[in-house]
Structures are given as structure tokens and as C-alpha cells.
Scaffold this active site. Structure first.
Site, mmCIF file in Angstrom:
data_model
loop_
_atom_site.group_PDB
_atom_site.id
_atom_site.type_symbol
_atom_site.label_atom_id
_atom_site.label_comp_id
_atom_site.label_asym_id
_atom_site.label_seq_id
_atom_site.Cartn_x
_atom_site.Cartn_y
_atom_site.Cartn_z
ATOM 1 N N HIS A 1 -33.699 -38.496 2.453
ATOM 2 C CA HIS A 1 -32.305 -38.432 1.414
ATOM 3 C C HIS A 1 -31.578 -36.940 2.336
ATOM 4 O O HIS A 1 -31.770 -35.842 2.377
ATOM 5 C CB HIS A 1 -31.918 -37.953 0.290
ATOM 6 N N ASP B 1 -39.264 -44.009 -0.688
ATOM 7 C CA ASP B 1 -39.226 -43.584 0.452
ATOM 8 C C ASP B 1 -38.010 -44.318 0.744
ATOM 9 O O ASP B 1 -37.645 -44.774 1.220
ATOM 10 C CB ASP B 1 -40.393 -44.167 1.990
ATOM 11 N N GLU C 1 -35.270 -36.396 -0.831
ATOM 12 C CA GLU C 1 -35.074 -35.015 -0.199
ATOM 13 C C GLU C 1 -35.261 -34.556 0.783
ATOM 14 O O GLU C 1 -36.430 -33.903 0.489
ATOM 15 C CB GLU C 1 -33.506 -34.229 -0.747
HETATM 16 O O1 9MR Z 1 -26.252 -35.545 -0.881
HETATM 17 C C1 9MR Z 1 -26.538 -35.474 -2.793
HETATM 18 C C2 9MR Z 1 -28.177 -33.777 -2.487
HETATM 19 O O2 9MR Z 1 -27.904 -32.875 -1.537
HETATM 20 C C3 9MR Z 1 -28.036 -33.978 -3.473
HETATM 21 O O3 9MR Z 1 -29.468 -32.604 -3.368
HETATM 22 C C4 9MR Z 1 -27.693 -34.419 -4.732
HETATM 23 C C5 9MR Z 1 -27.706 -33.472 -6.092
HETATM 24 O O4 9MR Z 1 -27.154 -32.888 -6.093
HETATM 25 O O5 9MR Z 1 -26.094 -35.121 -4.714
HETATM 26 C C6 9MR Z 1 -26.443 -35.494 -3.344
HETATM 27 O O6 9MR Z 1 -25.504 -36.310 -3.304
HETATM 28 C C7 9MR Z 1 -24.881 -37.770 -4.238
HETATM 29 C C8 9MR Z 1 -24.503 -36.936 -5.374
HETATM 30 O O7 9MR Z 1 -25.153 -35.805 -6.193
HETATM 31 C C9 9MR Z 1 -23.685 -38.252 -6.160
HETATM 32 N N1 9MR Z 1 -23.363 -39.414 -4.770
HETATM 33 C C10 9MR Z 1 -24.416 -40.218 -4.058
HETATM 34 C C11 9MR Z 1 -23.995 -38.830 -3.642
HETATM 35 C C12 9MR Z 1 -24.942 -39.021 -1.913
HETATM 36 O O8 9MR Z 1 -25.960 -39.834 -2.095
HETATM 37 O O1 9MR Z 2 -34.242 -27.671 -5.069
HETATM 38 C C1 9MR Z 2 -33.001 -27.758 -6.659
HETATM 39 C C2 9MR Z 2 -33.894 -28.000 -7.600
HETATM 40 O O2 9MR Z 2 -34.487 -27.001 -7.999
HETATM 41 C C3 9MR Z 2 -33.113 -29.211 -8.210
HETATM 42 O O3 9MR Z 2 -33.678 -29.364 -9.341
HETATM 43 C C4 9MR Z 2 -31.836 -29.576 -8.188
HETATM 44 C C5 9MR Z 2 -30.634 -30.018 -8.858
HETATM 45 O O4 9MR Z 2 -30.080 -29.064 -9.225
HETATM 46 O O5 9MR Z 2 -30.816 -28.874 -6.730
HETATM 47 C C6 9MR Z 2 -32.179 -29.113 -6.224
HETATM 48 O O6 9MR Z 2 -31.206 -28.588 -5.144
HETATM 49 C C7 9MR Z 2 -30.129 -29.009 -4.050
HETATM 50 C C8 9MR Z 2 -29.142 -28.258 -3.905
HETATM 51 O O7 9MR Z 2 -28.419 -28.495 -5.049
HETATM 52 C C9 9MR Z 2 -28.534 -28.952 -2.777
HETATM 53 N N1 9MR Z 2 -28.260 -29.363 -1.954
HETATM 54 C C10 9MR Z 2 -29.765 -29.709 -2.122
HETATM 55 C C11 9MR Z 2 -30.595 -29.720 -2.939
HETATM 56 C C12 9MR Z 2 -32.254 -30.228 -2.788
HETATM 57 O O8 9MR Z 2 -32.318 -31.296 -3.438
#
Ligand code: 9MR
Ligand code: 9MR
Length: 591
Positions: A520, A563, A572
Site C-alpha cells: 500500500h 500482499d 503499507e
Molecule cells: O492511504 C492511506 C494510508 O496511508 C493510511 O495509513 C490509511 C489509514 O489512515 O488510510 C489510507 O487511505 C485510505 C482511507 O483511510 C480509506 N479509504 C481508502 C484510502 C486508500 O486506500
Molecule cells: O503507524 C500507525 C499505526 O500505529 C496506527 O495504528 C495507524 C492508525 O492510526 O496509523 C499508522 O500510521 C499511519 C499514519 O496515520 C498515516 N500514514 C501512514 C501510517 C502507516 O500506516
């Protein structure tokens, strides 16, 4: 290369023979797919695909293991009996130890008895982690905002600049008389946080803190390490050149009153488009205590680390410590400003829905910042604050949300300290060894690892916050004591993320025979696919992303991994996670 279609057929064939769960031949043997050092312990895990209730005795199903070199010559042979039960699922597995094999080369390992028929390849090399260590740093270059990423460094992954961040708007939540809402500021450079394109101070500080800590433990190694980035010939260790690109951005995130904007972000996450296609306005939002203290800590640390390179970064060290002190003063006046996105959205427009990095307790950030500021300036007021927040009995494992351990390690590695500081250092060392004590016992574990033997080891980002950071902790312990068993356990953590685990994935993009290939990561959503060197988050039974066009094939904690590009909760990539991979890979490579 791993192929899904092949596995499906192979699984069918095995299934016909034995009515066992579906394991492809290539999924039977779990082994580190990147490499072993000649003198390192070497083990592989063999799946035991017999359904529950089968009473076959072990003796009847002892597994024969054969290892051949790349000329087809058999170089090792053995039988395995010992069954090892998972503590997080009902799976049973066997372990084979072929440490006696020490000659460098490429090998094939096969198991040939009935249901356990499997095949895998592995490598023994004098520096198995040399490329990995450099690639993990190079990944940060790939994450750079505001500049073109050039073909000469990344080949087909080259891309034009995006997110110049020269026109960043003050969000109403961050407005002051001097910088009213809607005012434009300049806040370029830095790394994209993760799969998204935003830049967050809390996580940035943590990432640079982890890497500068690793650098300080092994300066000689980093002085000669080569990472192919534009600044590589400037006479500065390449890891510091790369970190500096982010520090420069962080410095722009300080408001004139000393407080730090929590993040630089679009209101909502961008789609899966290239940086140069992104058009949404970017904002700096609300100043918070956590961001301000994390900045103070990492900038103080940077002022120390970069001082000896003053010729290359003129004035940086003194500016950095000045900014750190100013930030700390702001936090003393504003000791409790949380980042509460919902509250902020209720009060201001536009609403912001990107990563929160929200934290409600700031004692650990005060401890880290006060510690770093004291160690650099020697001022008693910082020491007093550090002592106010110092852990007494225990502390949680380091993560973006709890930075106590980073400060514990700073104290623990203090050299030539004044007697009263040496006493603190000794206390922190003691706490640290108590913290890692439980990582020494690996007896009977199916993956021969101090990680992965408890369901609580699996959560969002666990490959790093659980596994590779644990390896880094063990290398700190090795540096403190010289006791080689810590190093062995650190290697075992590395073996785990590189393939000797329940899913059999090598969790680093571009490495091994079965790497994560669909992270991701917006930058990976091009026909070129994933850029090498990124550690993905890892198995996460929380499955916060299920429903996002995603169906998990297992709920078992250590298999709850997809994956799949849609899986932000298990697949991610992120700068804080890669930072611990940088630390562990560099440490092991330096050995
Ligand atoms: O791409 C976003 C990712 O970096 C974050 O960790 C995650 C959780 O906050 O959210 C992803 O974005 C998603 C969003 O939260 C919900 N709709 C789909 C987005 C892309 O997959
Ligand atoms: O690494 C973060 C994880 O500990 C949290 O549980 C999660 C949901 O709040 O968010 C992760 O951080 C994301 C950030 O909010 C947005 N960019 C992507 C990060 C990795 O998923």
C-alpha cells in the site's frame, strides 16, 4: 519468482495425495530468503500440513532434509523429528538446523517425505545484508518530496518532482496574529510518511531519532557505507545526507513562537496518483505538544550528530539546538495540547481526515526531549525535567507514540559521564536489560525466533515495531555487553522478517524469492511496481482495512497479512518502520 498460479496447482496435487491443508511445495519450507553469514546459525522451518486429529507418530513422519549447492552436489543431509507447536495458532511445524554448512554459495534445500515435500533456496555470503542495508536507506530517497527522483539513481522508477510545498497554507487551527489562516508559507523537502504523501512531525522525529541512534553506535561502518543518492560524494556518511533531507523540512515546520505544526497535509488522502498529478491544497495544521517535543528531541540529537560535519552543513548544529530549545520552551508553556482531529474538525474548516498520530500522554516526549537537550547543552533545568519523567520500573517498547525507550537508550549508552549521570546511566541500563530479558528464550519456538510467539506480537506495523526494532534492541544489548547470544537473537529477528515466518513472505520489497510485491504505497501503484527496500507493516489481526475491497484469507494472528495494495493495515510501508530496518540491517552488516 513466486507465482500464484503455480502454487494453486501444486497445492491441489499435494491435497489429492494426503487430504491436507493447501500448501504448495514452495510454501512448505520457510527460510530467510536473503542470506546467512557463514558463521551464523542457520535454520529453516518445515510446515506440518497434517490436519488436526491425525495421530501419526513423529517417527513415522520424520522428515528427511537434503541441501545441494548450485552445482547440484549434495552438501548436507539430515532427518528432523522435533515438532514445534505455534503459540498463536494450531499449526505444528518442524525445525531443521544446518548451521554446520558454512561455505559461501547458493543452495537448494528440499524435504522429500510425503506431505512435507518442499523446496526452497537460500544463500550463504560473507555480507548477506550489505545490499539490504543500503536499499533500506535508499528507500528514503525514493520517498523524497519536492524534487525529481532521477533515473540515474532509481532507473525505471524515475519520476518528476511533486509536492514542491512552496505554497502551503496555514490551516485555521494553526492561525496566529503573525500567521493568520490562509497565509502561505514555504515548507518543502522531507519524506512522504508512508503509502500516503503527507508529512508528519511526530513520525518524522521518531524515524530520524532511531536512525541517528543506530548511526552513533556504528559510526565507522556508516562512514564507508555506500548508498547511491545524489549527495553520496560530499564527504558525509550517506545515511546522514539522507536524514538531512528530512531535517531540513522539519526545521520549516516551527512556527515563529516555537511550537511545531503537527503535520503538513492535504485535507483528505490523495488518490493513487503520481506526486506530480496531485493538486489538492496542502496545509500546516494545529501546533501540538507531542510534535513540538519530538522535534525538540530529534533536533537536539541532530545538533550533536552533525556537529563534526560543520563544513558541509554550515551553521546547522547551532541553529538546530536553538530551534530545539525554543520548541521545548513552547511545550513548557503548552504542556497538554493534544491532536484531536474530531475536535479540530468541529471547530475549523476544511476538515482533515489524514493520519492522526494522536497521543494523549506527553511524559515520554518530555523525557526524550529533556534528555537530549541536557546531553547537548548540559543545562540543569533539562536534567531536572528528565528526572521528573524518568521511568522507575519499566517502559514500553519504542514506537511513534511512546518514545521513552529512545531516551532510556541515550542514558544507557552515555560514556565518560559525571558520577551523578553515570548513576542514571546504570539505572537505565538495568531497566533496559529487564525490558529485553524475555527476548532471550527461544526454546521450542517454531520459527526459532524471539519474535512471533505471542498473539500480542501482531498489530499494525508489527514487522517493525515488534520484530526489526526488537532486533535493534538486541544489537544495543550486544554493543553494551559483547555477549554474542544477543547478536544471534537479533539475527533471528532478521530471519523472521526475511522469510522464516508463518506466511513465508520476505516482508521487504524487492528482496528474496517471495517478497511483498503489492505494498500500500502510492508511489508503487505504477506499472513499475514496488521499489526495493521497503519493510511492509506485517500481519495484523485487527484488519482495520477489511471491507476496503479486501478479504483476508486468514484470521490467525501471524497469517493475517495480505500482499494487496488495498491493505493499509497489513501491507503499507512507512518511514518509522523502515528506520528500524535500516538500524538492524546496518548493524548486522557492520559485524
Ligand atoms: O492511504 C492511506 C494510508 O496511508 C493510511 O495509513 C490509511 C489509514 O489512515 O488510510 C489510507 O487511505 C485510505 C482511507 O483511510 C480509506 N479509504 C481508502 C484510502 C486508500 O486506500
Ligand atoms: O503507524 C500507525 C499505526 O500505529 C496506527 O495504528 C495507524 C492508525 O492510526 O496509523 C499508522 O500510521 C499511519 C499514519 O496515520 C498515516 N500514514 C501512514 C501510517 C502507516 O500506516
Amino acid at each position: 519468482m513466486y507465482k500464484k498460479s503455480f502454487n494453486a496447482f501444486a497445492a491441489l496435487a499435494i491435497g489429492c495425495m494426503t487430504a491436507s491443508p493447501s500448501f504448495a511445495q514452495s510454501d512448505i519450507i520457510k527460510v530467510n530468503q536473503v542470506g546467512f553469514a557463514p558463521n551464523a546459525e542457520k535454520t529453516a522451518t518445515i510446515e506440518w500440513p497434517i490436519p488436526n486429529g491425525n495421530k501419526a507418530t513423529l517417527k513415522q513422519h520424520a522428515v528427511s532434509v537434503v541441501i545441494k549447492n548450485d552445482r547440484g552436489k549434495q552438501v548436507w543431509k539430515g532427518k528432523v523429528y522435533e515438532m514445534r507447536s505455534s503459540k498463536v495458532s494450531d499449526k505444528k511445524r518442524m525445525l531443521v538446523d544446518f548451521s554446520t554448512l558454512t561455505e559461501e554459495g547458493k543452495y537448494t534445500i528440499t524435504t522429500s517425505d510425503g506431505v512435507n515435500k518442499g523446496k526452497a533456496t537460500f544463500v550463504i555470503s560473507s555480507r548477506p545484508y550489505k545490499e539490504l542495508a543500503a536499499a533500506a536507506i535508499k528507500g528514503f530517497y525514493f520517498q523524497r518530496a519536492s524534487m525529481p527522483i532521477e533515473e540515474q539513481y532509481v532507473g525505471k522508477w524515475a519520476r518528476p518532482a511533486g509536492h514542491l510545498d512552496t505554497q502551503v497554507m496555514i490551516h485555521p487551527s494553526a492561525a496566529t496574529a503573525e500567521r493568520p489562516a490562509g497565509m502561505i508559507i514555504n515548507s518543502p523537502w522531507g519524506w512522504y510518511d508512508a503509502g500516503d504523501y503527507n508529512k508528519y512531525i511526530v513520525n518524522s522525529s521518531f524515524a530520524v531519532g532511531v536512525m541517528m541512534g543506530a548511526y552513533e553506535q556504528r559510526k565507522d561502518y556508516y562512514r564507508t557505507q555506500e548508498v547511491d543518492i545524489p549527495e553520496k560524494n560530499n564527504g558525509v556518511p550517506n545515511i546522514l545526507d539522507e536524514i538531512y533531507y528530512n531535517l531540513k523540512w522539519m526545521q520549516t515546520m516551527q512556527d515563529t513562537d516555537g511550537g511545531l505544526y503537527h503535520k503538513l497535509t492535504t485535507p483528505s488522502f490523495e488518490g493513487f496518483v503520481a506526486p506530480s498529478e496531485c493538486k489538492q491544497q496542502r496545509y500546516v495544521v494545529k501546533k501540538t505538544t507531542a510534535a513540538t517535543l519530538d522535534f525538540a528531541a530529534s533536533m537536539a540529537m541532530a545538533s550533536r550528530v552533525y556537529r563534526e560535519f560543520g563544513n558541509y552543513f554550515p551553521g546547522f548544529s547551532s541553529i538546530a539546538i536553538g530551534q530545539a530549545e525554543k520548541a521545548y520552551a513552547w511545550a513548557k508553556k503548552n504542556p497538554n495540547v493534544e491532536y484531536d482531529q474530531n475536535k479540530m474538525n468541529a471547530a475549523y474548516d476544511p476538515d482533515v481526515s489524514t493520519g492522526a498520530y494522536d497521543d494523549k500522554y506527553f511524559g515520554d516526549e518530555f523525557f526524550w526531549a529533556a534528555t537530549e537537550l541536557y546531553l547537548v547543552t548540559g543545562k540543569q533545568e533539562y536534567r531536572e525535567d528528565a528526572m521528573r519523567y524518568i521511568p522507575k520500573e519499566s517502559f514500553p517498547t519504542a514506537s511513534w507514540g511512546n518514545v521513552t525507550e529512545l531516551a532510556v537508550l541515550e542514558w544507557a549508552r552515555l560514556k565518560d559521564a559525571k558520577p551523578e549521570d553515570a548513576k542514571v546511566a546504570a539505572d537505565m541500563k538495568k531497566l533496559f536489560f529487564a525490558h529485553i530479558a524475555k527476548y532471550s528464550d527461544i526454546a521450542g519456538t517454531p520459527f526459532n525466533s524471539p519474535y512471533g510467539n505471542d498473539a500480542s506480537d501482531f498489530f499494525w506495523g508489527c514487522n517493525s515495531e515488534g520484530c526489526t526494532w526488537r532486533g535493534a534492541e538486541l544489537m544495543y544489548a550486544y554493543d553494551f555487553t559483547g555477549d554474542a547470544s544477543y547478536k544471534e537473537n537479533a539475527r533471528r529477528c532478521m530471519n523472521y522478517v526475511l522469510g522464516q515466518n508463518a506466511t513465508g513472505y520476505c516482508y521487504v520489497t524487492g528482496f528474496g524469492t517471495k517478497p511483498s510485491i503489492h505494498p500500500h504505497q502510492r508511489l508503487a501503484s505504477t506499472p513499475n511496481g514496488a521499489y526495493p527496500g521497503f519493510l511492509v507493516g506485517g500481519p495484523n489481526p485487527g484488519q482495520q482495512d477489511k471491507g476496503e475491497n479486501l478479504k483476508y484469507t486468514s484470521n490467525v494472528p501471524d497469517e493475517s497479512y495480505m500482499d494487496d495494495m488495498n491493505s493499509y493495515a497489513s501491507n503499507e510501508i512507512a518511514i518509522n518502520w523502515n528506520a528500524t530496518l535500516v538500524a538492524l540491517a546496518g548493524w548486522l552488516d557492520s559485524e
